[in-house]
Design a protein around this motif. Structure first.
Motif, PDB file in Angstrom:
ATOM      1  N   PRO A 159       7.566 -21.917   2.231  1.00  0.00           N
ATOM      2  CA  PRO A 159       8.470 -21.165   3.108  1.00  0.00           C
ATOM      3  C   PRO A 159       8.794 -21.992   4.341  1.00  0.00           C
ATOM      4  N   VAL A 160       9.976 -21.804   4.892  1.00  0.00           N
ATOM      5  CA  VAL A 160      10.431 -22.653   5.998  1.00  0.00           C
ATOM      6  C   VAL A 160       9.459 -22.600   7.170  1.00  0.00           C
ATOM      7  N   SER A 161       8.999 -21.398   7.541  1.00  0.00           N
ATOM      8  CA  SER A 161       8.127 -21.254   8.718  1.00  0.00           C
ATOM      9  C   SER A 161       6.825 -22.033   8.544  1.00  0.00           C
ATOM     10  N   LEU A 162       6.178 -21.899   7.387  1.00  0.00           N
ATOM     11  CA  LEU A 162       4.916 -22.609   7.155  1.00  0.00           C
ATOM     12  C   LEU A 162       5.140 -24.102   6.988  1.00  0.00           C
ATOM     13  N   GLY A 163       6.232 -24.471   6.334  1.00  0.00           N
ATOM     14  CA  GLY A 163       6.524 -25.889   6.157  1.00  0.00           C
ATOM     15  C   GLY A 163       6.691 -26.603   7.484  1.00  0.00           C
ATOM     16  N   VAL A 164       7.417 -25.964   8.401  1.00  0.00           N
ATOM     17  CA  VAL A 164       7.641 -26.555   9.722  1.00  0.00           C
ATOM     18  C   VAL A 164       6.348 -26.568  10.527  1.00  0.00           C
ATOM     19  N   LEU A 165       5.579 -25.468  10.482  1.00  0.00           N
ATOM     20  CA  LEU A 165       4.310 -25.408  11.216  1.00  0.00           C
ATOM     21  C   LEU A 165       3.345 -26.472  10.698  1.00  0.00           C
ATOM     22  N   HIS A 166       3.326 -26.681   9.395  1.00  0.00           N
ATOM     23  CA  HIS A 166       2.475 -27.724   8.800  1.00  0.00           C
ATOM     24  C   HIS A 166       2.845 -29.098   9.351  1.00  0.00           C
ATOM     25  N   GLN A 167       4.123 -29.333   9.543  1.00  0.00           N
ATOM     26  CA  GLN A 167       4.587 -30.606  10.084  1.00  0.00           C
ATOM     27  C   GLN A 167       4.230 -30.757  11.554  1.00  0.00           C
ATOM     28  N   VAL A 168       4.352 -29.673  12.313  1.00  0.00           N
ATOM     29  CA  VAL A 168       4.027 -29.711  13.739  1.00  0.00           C
ATOM     30  C   VAL A 168       2.539 -29.986  13.946  1.00  0.00           C
ATOM     31  N   VAL A 169       1.698 -29.293  13.190  1.00  0.00           N
ATOM     32  CA  VAL A 169       0.253 -29.490  13.331  1.00  0.00           C
ATOM     33  C   VAL A 169      -0.136 -30.909  12.919  1.00  0.00           C
ATOM     34  N   ALA A 170       0.597 -31.496  11.977  1.00  0.00           N
ATOM     35  CA  ALA A 170       0.350 -32.896  11.607  1.00  0.00           C
ATOM     36  C   ALA A 170       0.553 -33.815  12.809  1.00  0.00           C
ATOM     37  N   VAL A 171       1.596 -33.551  13.593  1.00  0.00           N
ATOM     38  CA  VAL A 171       1.855 -34.358  14.790  1.00  0.00           C
ATOM     39  C   VAL A 171       0.737 -34.164  15.810  1.00  0.00           C
ATOM     40  N   VAL A 172       0.278 -32.917  15.975  1.00  0.00           N
ATOM     41  CA  VAL A 172      -0.826 -32.639  16.906  1.00  0.00           C
ATOM     42  C   VAL A 172      -2.091 -33.364  16.456  1.00  0.00           C
ATOM     43  N   LEU A 173      -2.368 -33.337  15.160  1.00  0.00           N
ATOM     44  CA  LEU A 173      -3.531 -34.037  14.613  1.00  0.00           C
ATOM     45  C   LEU A 173      -3.443 -35.529  14.905  1.00  0.00           C
ATOM     46  N   PHE A 174      -2.282 -36.098  14.674  1.00  0.00           N
ATOM     47  CA  PHE A 174      -2.061 -37.516  14.958  1.00  0.00           C
ATOM     48  C   PHE A 174      -2.272 -37.804  16.451  1.00  0.00           C
ATOM     49  N   ALA A 175      -1.784 -36.915  17.312  1.00  0.00           N
ATOM     50  CA  ALA A 175      -1.912 -37.110  18.760  1.00  0.00           C
ATOM     51  C   ALA A 175      -3.379 -37.129  19.182  1.00  0.00           C
ATOM     52  N   PHE A 176      -4.180 -36.197  18.670  1.00  0.00           N
ATOM     53  CA  PHE A 176      -5.609 -36.173  19.001  1.00  0.00           C
ATOM     54  C   PHE A 176      -6.305 -37.443  18.499  1.00  0.00           C
ATOM     55  N   ALA A 177      -5.919 -37.918  17.310  1.00  0.00           N
ATOM     56  CA  ALA A 177      -6.532 -39.133  16.766  1.00  0.00           C
ATOM     57  C   ALA A 177      -6.206 -40.342  17.640  1.00  0.00           C
ATOM     58  N   VAL A 178      -4.962 -40.432  18.104  1.00  0.00           N
ATOM     59  CA  VAL A 178      -4.561 -41.531  18.994  1.00  0.00           C
ATOM     60  C   VAL A 178      -5.351 -41.484  20.298  1.00  0.00           C
ATOM     61  N   LEU A 179      -5.422 -40.310  20.898  1.00  0.00           N
ATOM     62  CA  LEU A 179      -6.110 -40.175  22.189  1.00  0.00           C
ATOM     63  C   LEU A 179      -7.607 -40.447  22.064  1.00  0.00           C
ATOM     64  N   LEU A 180      -8.199 -40.062  20.926  1.00  0.00           N
ATOM     65  CA  LEU A 180      -9.628 -40.322  20.729  1.00  0.00           C
ATOM     66  C   LEU A 180      -9.891 -41.818  20.590  1.00  0.00           C
ATOM     67  N   VAL A 181      -9.039 -42.519  19.835  1.00  0.00           N
ATOM     68  CA  VAL A 181      -9.190 -43.979  19.721  1.00  0.00           C
ATOM     69  C   VAL A 181      -9.051 -44.628  21.090  1.00  0.00           C
ATOM     70  N   HIS A 182      -8.075 -44.180  21.875  1.00  0.00           N
ATOM     71  CA  HIS A 182      -7.878 -44.736  23.206  1.00  0.00           C
ATOM     72  C   HIS A 182      -9.102 -44.508  24.086  1.00  0.00           C
ATOM     73  N   ARG A 183      -9.640 -43.302  24.062  1.00  0.00           N
ATOM     74  CA  ARG A 183     -10.787 -42.983  24.927  1.00  0.00           C
ATOM     75  C   ARG A 183     -12.024 -43.757  24.501  1.00  0.00           C
ATOM     76  N   LEU A 184     -12.245 -43.900  23.195  1.00  0.00           N
ATOM     77  CA  LEU A 184     -13.399 -44.663  22.729  1.00  0.00           C
ATOM     78  C   LEU A 184     -13.241 -46.145  23.067  1.00  0.00           C
ATOM     79  N   ARG A 185     -12.016 -46.620  23.014  1.00  0.00           N
ATOM     80  CA  ARG A 185     -11.745 -48.016  23.366  1.00  0.00           C
ATOM     81  C   ARG A 185     -12.151 -48.297  24.808  1.00  0.00           C
ATOM     82  N   LEU A 186     -11.939 -47.310  25.687  1.00  0.00           N
ATOM     83  CA  LEU A 186     -12.298 -47.479  27.091  1.00  0.00           C
ATOM     84  C   LEU A 186     -13.775 -47.219  27.344  1.00  0.00           C
ATOM     85  N   SER A 187     -14.359 -46.266  26.596  1.00  0.00           N
ATOM     86  CA  SER A 187     -15.707 -45.799  26.910  1.00  0.00           C
ATOM     87  C   SER A 187     -16.804 -46.670  26.313  1.00  0.00           C
TER      88      SER A 187
END
Length: 340
Positions: free
Chosen positions: A310-338
């Motif tokens: 369904p359109v609503s779930l398909g779009v939400l699935h895509q949005v959460v994928a971006v959020v997941l990617f964002a957290f992964a990027v920020l975690l790598v950055h923080r570990l790189r510094l810490s």
């Protein structure tokens, strides 16, 4: 580019750009799921800013659409009213693209002229201009003889959007991180490597999702965990070659299903290894957020499949994928510094 003091205006500008790119991803997902992506057959950067404003203009746009394969092979039943419905999503998608360009270019020129950009930041920001070119190539791929947007170009388009968001978040994290406590340990080095592996796995899974979307593979085998009672459809066994595998929607759906579980296991392991109290609170918080988001994403993916996208779930699935990617990027950055 790490600094203890930073220009808040630049940070807010970059974050607003990231949010607009996310909006582009959302509207792009709706555009794809509603079959609207090839409804505008011309891309005039200036004159194309305005939609058809009267009945005659709408008829002209519809007649232009009729000259292309999507109408001739898939939508011969489409009326003018139906064309108008699919037109508006693609129009909004392209309008957002123009807005993203303005939001980046105008402040960029201001900060450049007023000498508020470092050389590193200047180079990173130039990277953004490639997005429009890739976007046009993606659309153009469906305007020749195949009435579909190429799944390779769809994946490239989404990957570049993720790269832009990743560069922006990394840059903002560089600018705002300030002084960070360094932890010297062999264990910490392994943790950084695991975080990078998770980031790569998340990105691979998102690309596979783009392949599934481009091949419309989510509309078949709408059962889980088996594919209509089989682990892997028997009728495909023995008929696949290396060249055809990546073009086969069933294979892409199979890979997307099970790599999701591998990503979840890797994220869980990363969370488990970031639990020690000696690690910075930000690292532990990001790891928890990454795990929670990954659990939500897997559940959304299963629900989206079972309900035949369904359109609503398909779009939400895509949005959460971006959020997941964002957290992964920020975690790598923080570990790189810490972790030294």
């Amino acid at each position: 580019m790490q600094t203890s003091t930073y220009n808040k205006a630049i940070v807010y500008w970059l974050l607003s750009g990231a949010l607009l790119i996310l909006a582009m991803v959302i509207v792009g997902g709706i555009t794809r799921l509603t079959g609207s992506g090839l409804s505008i057959v011309e891309w005039n950067l200036i004159s194309g800013t305005l939609p058809p404003l009267n009945q005659e203009a709408w008829i002209t746009a519809f007649e232009q659409y009729k000259q292309f394969p999507e109408y001739q092979k898939l939508n011969t039943h489409l009326t003018l009213e139906g064309f108008q419905k699919i037109f508006w999503w693609e129009y909004l998608h392209r309008l957002l693209g123009r807005l993203v360009g303005l939001v980046f270019i105008l402040p960029f020129l201001y900060f450049l002229i007023t000498k508020q950009l470092t050389s590193g930041l200047f180079r990173r920001l130039l990277f953004i201009l490639a997005q429009g070119v890739i976007g046009w190539l993606m659309v153009k791929s469906g305007l020749v003889d195949n009435p579909h947007v190429s799944h390779f170009r769809l994946a490239a388009h989404l990957s570049l959007a993720l790269a832009l968001i990743g560069v922006i978040l990394w840059t903002v994290a560089d600018l705002t991180s300030g002084k960070v406590l360094k932890l010297k340990s062999h264990k910490g080095t392994k943790l950084k490597r695991l975080a990078i592996l998770v980031l790569v796995a998340v990105l691979l899974q998102i690309i596979l999702g783009a392949f599934v979307a481009g091949l419309k593979a989510g509309f078949s085998y709408n059962s889980y965990p088996l594919m209509d009672g089989e682990f892997f459809p028997a009728h495909l066994q023995g008929y696949l070659t290396w060249q055809t595998t990546i073009e086969n929607g069933v294979v892409m759906q199979f890979a997307h299903r099970w790599i999701a579980i591998l990503v979840l296991l890797a994220v869980t392991l990363l969370w488990y290894r970031t639990r020690p109290a000696e690690l910075p609170y930000t690292v532990r918080t990001l790891a928890r957020s990454l795990l929670l988001t990954c659990l939500i994403q897997v559940a959304l993916g299963i629900a989206t499949l079972l309900l035949a996208v369904p359109v609503s779930l398909g779009v939400l699935h895509q949005v959460v994928a971006v959020v997941l990617f964002a957290f992964a990027v920020l975690l790598v950055h923080r570990l790189r510094l810490s972790v030294a």
